[in-house]
Design an enzyme around this catalytic site. Structure first.
Site, short mmCIF file in Angstrom:
data_model
loop_
_atom_site.label_atom_id
_atom_site.label_comp_id
_atom_site.label_asym_id
_atom_site.label_seq_id
_atom_site.Cartn_x
_atom_site.Cartn_y
_atom_site.Cartn_z
N ASP A 105 41.84 35.43 41.55
CA ASP A 105 42.48 36.20 40.35
C ASP A 105 43.40 35.23 39.70
OD1 ASP A 105 40.34 37.83 39.72
OD2 ASP A 105 41.07 39.67 40.79
N1 URA Z 1 38.17 40.67 44.60
C1 URA Z 1 39.20 40.46 43.55
O1 URA Z 1 39.01 41.26 42.98
N2 URA Z 1 40.44 39.85 43.09
C2 URA Z 1 40.29 38.00 43.75
O2 URA Z 1 40.92 37.69 43.60
C3 URA Z 1 39.37 37.74 44.82
C4 URA Z 1 38.09 38.71 45.05
#
Ligand code: URA
Length: 233
Positions: A105
């Site tokens: 993310d």
């Molecule tokens: N899980 C999440 O919620 N976000 C990420 O970036 C990676 C794993």
């Protein structure tokens, strides 16, 4: 593609000619003589005929320490992408085929893998491969003690209709834990903590399989993977 087909297509010669080259030891594959036309090659195979190297691509495998705010994408009008950072560090590099092997993310920091080898990234991200991914998680509220057993049993994800593989949660302090998961579902870690209505305020990926982010690699920087890391996938 088979080696014999590649040779006849690239050099525009007959199958008979290719057979002759192979049988007389004039063809080398990855620096060893090769007489088997049926051998399957890839775009990175190094093929020589009579010592002359045929055009091939150079495989590229990079580990990036992704900063917060950078998009796990190749192109974006608004935000800096991981590929923008690769280009800044290696301006000479042809990044046209470079893609991400597993996204993070925008706010998540840590280990991000980039490559131009589609077969390698596919192997790494195939759900059946169950590659462990370890995250350092910081939450808004204290993490309840029962989360360890609940995550170890697997968590039901309605949207995908699956139960997550048993995950390991190691509590480090009241609001911080190290979590190892085996899939890469959308917002997986945040959704696991959302079961407790506990927002994740910081998320940092430390490791994917045998590949670990070392603390001395500065945010925004990349390093090439070692042969051992590439072959360990
Ligand atoms: N899980 C999440 O919620 N976000 C990420 O970036 C990676 C794993």
């Amino acid at each position: 593609m088979r080696l014999d087909r590649y040779l006849s297509k690239t050099l525009r010669v007959s199958n008979k000619q290719v057979k002759l080259w192979l049988e007389s030891g004039q063809v080398a594959l990855d620096n060893s003589p090769c007489a088997q036309g049926e051998v399957v090659i890839n775009r990175f195979s190094r093929i020589r005929v009579d010592g002359r190297l045929l055009p091939h691509d150079t495989p590229l495998y990079l580990l990036m320490h992704k900063p917060a705010g950078v998009l796990s994408a190749t192109k974006d009008r608004q935000h800096t992408t991981a590929i923008d950072l690769v280009k800044a560090q290696y301006p000479q590099l042809d990044t046209s085929d470079v893609h991400l092997a597993g996204r993070l993310d925008r706010a998540t920091t840590g280990l991000l893998l980039l490559t131009n080898d589609g077969a390698w990234s596919k192997a790494l991200t195939r759900p059946e491969q169950k590659i462990p991914k370890t995250y350092l998680v910081t939450t808004e509220q204290p993490i309840p003690g029962e989360a360890r057993d609940r995550f170890a049993k697997g968590v039901w994800f309605e949207r995908e209709g699956v139960t997550t593989a048993p995950a390991q949660l190691q509590q480090l302090s009241s609001n911080q834990a190290r979590l190892t998961i085996y899939e890469g579902m959308h917002h997986q870690v945040k959704r696991m903590f959302a079961l407790y209505h506990n927002p994740v305020v910081a998320l940092h990926r430390e490791r994917m399989g045998n590949i670990a982010l070392e603390p001395q690699l500065a945010e925004g920087q990349c390093r090439p993977l070692s042969r051992q890391e590439i072959e360990g996938v």
